[in-house]
Scaffold this motif. Structure first.
Motif, mmCIF file in Angstrom:
data_model
loop_
_atom_site.group_PDB
_atom_site.id
_atom_site.type_symbol
_atom_site.label_atom_id
_atom_site.label_comp_id
_atom_site.label_asym_id
_atom_site.label_seq_id
_atom_site.Cartn_x
_atom_site.Cartn_y
_atom_site.Cartn_z
ATOM 1 N N TYR A 124 18.443 105.442 -40.863
ATOM 2 C CA TYR A 124 18.298 106.164 -39.595
ATOM 3 C C TYR A 124 18.366 107.668 -39.856
ATOM 4 O O TYR A 124 19.237 108.123 -40.609
ATOM 5 C CB TYR A 124 19.438 105.753 -38.661
ATOM 6 N N ILE A 182 14.944 107.734 -40.313
ATOM 7 C CA ILE A 182 13.694 107.372 -40.964
ATOM 8 C C ILE A 182 13.970 106.187 -41.871
ATOM 9 O O ILE A 182 14.929 106.197 -42.655
ATOM 10 C CB ILE A 182 13.120 108.554 -41.775
ATOM 11 N N THR A 183 13.147 105.168 -41.754
ATOM 12 C CA THR A 183 13.273 103.981 -42.609
ATOM 13 C C THR A 183 11.939 103.708 -43.278
ATOM 14 O O THR A 183 10.892 104.213 -42.857
ATOM 15 C CB THR A 183 13.739 102.769 -41.788
ATOM 16 N N HIS A 184 11.972 102.897 -44.332
ATOM 17 C CA HIS A 184 10.771 102.602 -45.121
ATOM 18 C C HIS A 184 10.419 101.126 -44.981
ATOM 19 O O HIS A 184 11.285 100.252 -45.120
ATOM 20 C CB HIS A 184 10.976 102.961 -46.592
ATOM 21 N N ALA A 226 6.878 105.472 -44.450
ATOM 22 C CA ALA A 226 8.113 105.982 -43.857
ATOM 23 C C ALA A 226 7.895 106.105 -42.351
ATOM 24 O O ALA A 226 6.973 106.800 -41.912
ATOM 25 C CB ALA A 226 8.470 107.336 -44.460
ATOM 26 N N TYR A 266 9.584 106.647 -38.377
ATOM 27 C CA TYR A 266 10.678 107.299 -37.643
ATOM 28 C C TYR A 266 11.177 106.362 -36.551
ATOM 29 O O TYR A 266 10.394 105.822 -35.768
ATOM 30 C CB TYR A 266 10.174 108.609 -37.035
ATOM 31 N N ASN A 267 12.493 106.146 -36.480
ATOM 32 C CA ASN A 267 13.067 105.271 -35.466
ATOM 33 C C ASN A 267 14.153 105.948 -34.637
ATOM 34 O O ASN A 267 14.917 105.286 -33.952
ATOM 35 C CB ASN A 267 13.636 104.002 -36.117
ATOM 36 N N ILE A 301 7.450 114.074 -39.021
ATOM 37 C CA ILE A 301 6.852 112.804 -39.426
ATOM 38 C C ILE A 301 5.356 112.932 -39.191
ATOM 39 O O ILE A 301 4.802 112.354 -38.274
ATOM 40 C CB ILE A 301 7.445 111.626 -38.642
#
Length: 783
Positions: A70, A72-74, A80, A82-83, A480
């Motif tokens: 968190y 950003i996750t892959h 990549a 953005y959450n 992002i």
């Protein structure tokens, strides 16, 4: 929300949403037919869905190496994502690994390309809300808050629907109070029909304005709820002032003479205050106001006030003449039948005698007061009790003390004034908008919404300095974007420095075709092919996310203003957009534009009235009174938890007019009065205008009270602001001004006239005859 049960629940809800069908003749539309498409012709869905799907697959295959980070996750394909705006209430381990999340937000993007698509999308949104509500019923432990593009509009209009029965109650109370205020025991001189006809006059003006707005294609909105109360404050005072002037005329005069005296006494001040309203709301209805809701409100108010003035001159004036003839003929004020003399009523029952109680002119002895209207309850109260009490030497210190307390609390509230930028301030209470925005602020306030950064001109993307300029403008954000990712990719290849335009565009296209990390962002670049097969980049976009705190409303507003300034001053021409900016813009302008217009109108009115008032001190006193009232209203409004938004600022502008409407006649009568003492003229001003002010205030307050019970924040704001304006103005009219004017200028000392030998009047001859008929002629000269 990330455990197995809730993950399956969210994916099940997502599947139900994508299967929603909108039936049309011969075809059923689904989300796949109206969604925004990706470059691979599939619907764009939130990345959190892909994250949850991979999390579910990892659990199914007993993989433990999949971790969500968190903000950003892959993903498995290396992208990549953005959450930050999709996961809420996040608790993290070390290195930003998500331990748990309390909320998840899913967004579905629909196309808007033609009228058929818009109609299908609108119906799909309605079915979407129904689907979420049904899903909520079967899964009551999870709270779900649906919100669509039309939710705010529907919830805004819902205020008028939930207010209907309260407005009917308000109307009944105002009618009752207006009739009671115009009634008295004397059945001939009582004027209950004039109280009712005053409301009819206001209603006719309001309906006329609404009809004109409707016929000219105007739009209705819930701010129109304030128009009847604007009319009530101004129109009722004008009619009650005419009725008060009628009471001062002699009964032995002809009706025409009495009517002329009424118009001469009251219509000048009513004309000036009407002009003031027209100027103020006219500026608000002009192109200077950039808020459509405020402009329509001011336009409607302006038309209603104009027609109210015409109706008062014609309709209400003729009603006054009609009741005047009824009074001259000693007819009953309600039943219009001839009232018998007291000696003819002796044999009748008590209730009959009570209903037909009247005083005849021949019954009035020399010692009794000639004005039979003195028996009116409010007239009697003011003349015999209140005027003497408020000007008493022992009462004045307490009034001054109360005023100091008033100023202290007003100052305390004024120092805590805050701008309102909360959507819940303008909609009904139990609505989707409030539920959604409350959850949004609670769980998703750590990061701002995704902001679109759109470059709408063809620039030299291959130029290193241009690349640095773009990155400089986006500095300070979590980026992002395809652009930053691509620049980093080019830097790794060591080809970005001095890269020719053709090589840059070729590599750009090839990267999107070959590199998986860029395939998702292909729609973020718009290519243009020229005649020589050379490709040019004509527009591009990137997405920015700012780190914010829980009080992100102010930060988002500052962010919007910063980006807006940059878009004007930067070398690279760009625009920024996010749906929340629509509301940020609304509140940013809801404060500035009305205040700007009110300042213009105030300066115009001061300039305009300087040529009309008979004494400059009237202007000074009116200005000081308006400042004191507005200062107090703003302070107490803040202490009552009302923020400065579009509704409250419009009420404050109306408060200027309402204050002048009520205080100007008092101040004019006092300032222009000659001879006698200040105390005498204060009493005289209250006796002349106090009854009309008190009558309109009582009707205004009983009309406002039902608004307090309406389940809507808009009407709650309206009630609190209008109530404070009425209460503070009433406090100034009946307490502050009567006390302060007794020891402040202007002076009321009788000026001795200078003797002038030219002011000599000669009487020629007076012939006097004595008893003996001897003529005596004497020359008498008098000065």
């Amino acid at each position: 929300m990330l455990d197995q049960h809730h993950t399956d629940l969210i994916l099940k809800l997502h599947a139900a949403v994508t299967k929603i069908q909108v039936p049309r003749p011969g075809f059923n539309y689904t989300f796949a037919h109206i969604c925004i498409l990706n470059n691979d012709k599939t619907c764009i869905v939130d990345d959190i869905v892909h994250v949850l799907e991979e999390l579910k697959n990892a659990r199914a295959t007993n993989r433990t190496n999949f971790a969500i980070t968190y903000p950003i996750t892959h993903l498995k394909d290396g992208r990549a994502v953005y959450n930050g705006h999709q996961l809420g209430g996040v608790t993290v381990h070390s290195k930003d690994r998500v331990k748990s999340a309390e909320a998840i937000q899913l967004t579905y993007y629909l196309q808007s390309i033609n009228s058929l698509n818009d109609m299908v999308a609108e119906r799909w949104e309605s079915s979407f809300c129904d689907t979420v509500r049904l899903f909520q019923k079967s899964n009551s432990k999870v709270k779900m808050y649906p919100y669509t593009s039309s939710s705010l509009r529907e919830d805004f209009q819902k205020t008028s629907r939930v207010s209907e029965r309260y407005l009917v109650t308000s109307l009944i109370l105002v009618v009752t109070m207006a009739i009671l205020c115009c009634s008295m025991q004397d059945c001939v001189r009582s004027k209950p029909w004039l109280g009712l006809l005053g409301l009819v006059t206001i209603s006719l003006a309001t309906l006329t304005a609404a009809g004109i707005i409707n016929l000219t294609g105007g739009k209705y909105n819930s701010t129109f709820l304030g128009v009847p109360f604007v009319m009530l404050g101004h129109g009722l005072y004008g009619t009650f002032e005419m009725l008060s002037s009628w009471r001062k005329t002699r009964e032995d005069q002809h009706v025409k003479e009495r009517t002329a005296a009424v118009y001469a006494d009251s219509m000048l001040s009513f004309s000036l205050t009407t002009a003031m309203y027209l100027v103020t709301f006219g500026i608000g209805a002009s192109p200077f106001t950039n808020i459509e809701a405020a402009r329509i409100f001011c336009c409607n108010s302006c038309i209603a006030i104009f027609f109210n003035y015409l109706y008062v001159l014609s309709f209400y004036g003729s009603s006054l003449v009609f009741t005047g003839y009824i009074e001259n003929n000693y007819q009953h004020s309600i039943f219009c039948r001839k009232v018998p003399k007291p000696e003819a009523l002796q044999e009748k029952p008590a209730w009959y005698r009570f209903l037909l109680t009247a005083r005849f002119s021949e019954d009035t002895t020399e010692g009794e007061e000639a004005n039979t209207y003195e028996s009116h309850l409010l007239v009697c109260f003011l003349k015999r009790y209140y005027c003497d009490w408020i000007t008493n030497t022992y009462v004045k210190p307490f009034v001054v003390l109360f005023y100091l307390i008033y100023i202290s609390f007003a100052l305390m509230g004024y120092l805590q004034v805050s701008e309102g930028s909360d959507l819940s301030n303008i909609v009904a209470t139990a609505t989707q908008t409030i539920e959604y925005t409350t959850a949004q602020q609670k769980y998703f306030s750590n990061y701002s919404p995704v902001i679109g950064f759109y470059i709408y001109e063809s620039i030299e993307y291959w130029n290193t300095s241009v690349q640095e300029d773009v990155l400089e403008y986006t500095k300070g954000f979590v980026r992002i974007s395809w652009f930053e990712s691509y620049l980093n990719y080019l830097r790794k290849l060591n080809v970005s420095t001095g890269l020719p335009k053709k090589n840059f565009t070729d590599m750009l296209r090839n990267s999107f075709l070959k590199a998986p990390q860029f395939s998702h962002f292909q729609e973020d670049i718009i290519f243009s092919k020229k005649y020589n097969d050379e490709v040019d980049v004509v527009a591009s976009r990137m997405f920015l996310v700012a780190k914010t705190m829980e009080t992100n409303r102010e930060e988002l507003y500052d962010l919007l203003e910063t980006l807006r300034r940059l878009s004007v001053t930067s070398k690279v021409k760009f625009i920024v957009f996010n749906p929340s900016f629509v509301y940020m813009d609304r509140y940013a302008s809801s404060l500035g534009a009305p205040l700007h217009n009110s300042c213009i109108s105030a300066l115009f009115l001061l300039f305009f009235s300087a040529f009309l008032v008979a004494d400059s001190l009237i202007n000074v006193w009116i200005t000081l009174t308006v400042v004191s009232v507005e200062f107090g209203v703003i302070g107490f409004m803040t202490l009552w938890k009302v923020e400065l938004d579009c509704i409250s600022v419009l009420c404050l502008i109306y408060g200027i007019n309402y204050t002048i409407d009520n205080c100007a006649p008092l101040l004019s009568t006092f300032v222009l009065g000659k001879d006698f003492t200040r105390t005498k003229w204060v009493k005289n001003a209250l006796e002349v205008h106090g009854v009309a002010i008190l009558q309109s205030y009582l009707c205004y307050i009983v009309g406002l009270i039902p608004l307090a019970a309406v389940p809507s924040n808009l009407t709650c704001t309206l009630f609190r602001c209008l109530f404070l304006i009425a209460f503070v103005t009433f406090f100034h009219c009946f307490a502050i001004l009567p006390v302060i004017l007794t020891f402040l200028p202007p002076s009321k000392k009788k000026r001795k006239e200078k003797k002038n030998p030219e002011n000599r009047e000669e009487i020629e001859c007076v012939e006097m005859v004595d008893i003996d008929s001897t003529r005596v002629v004497d020359q008498i000269t008098t000065v």
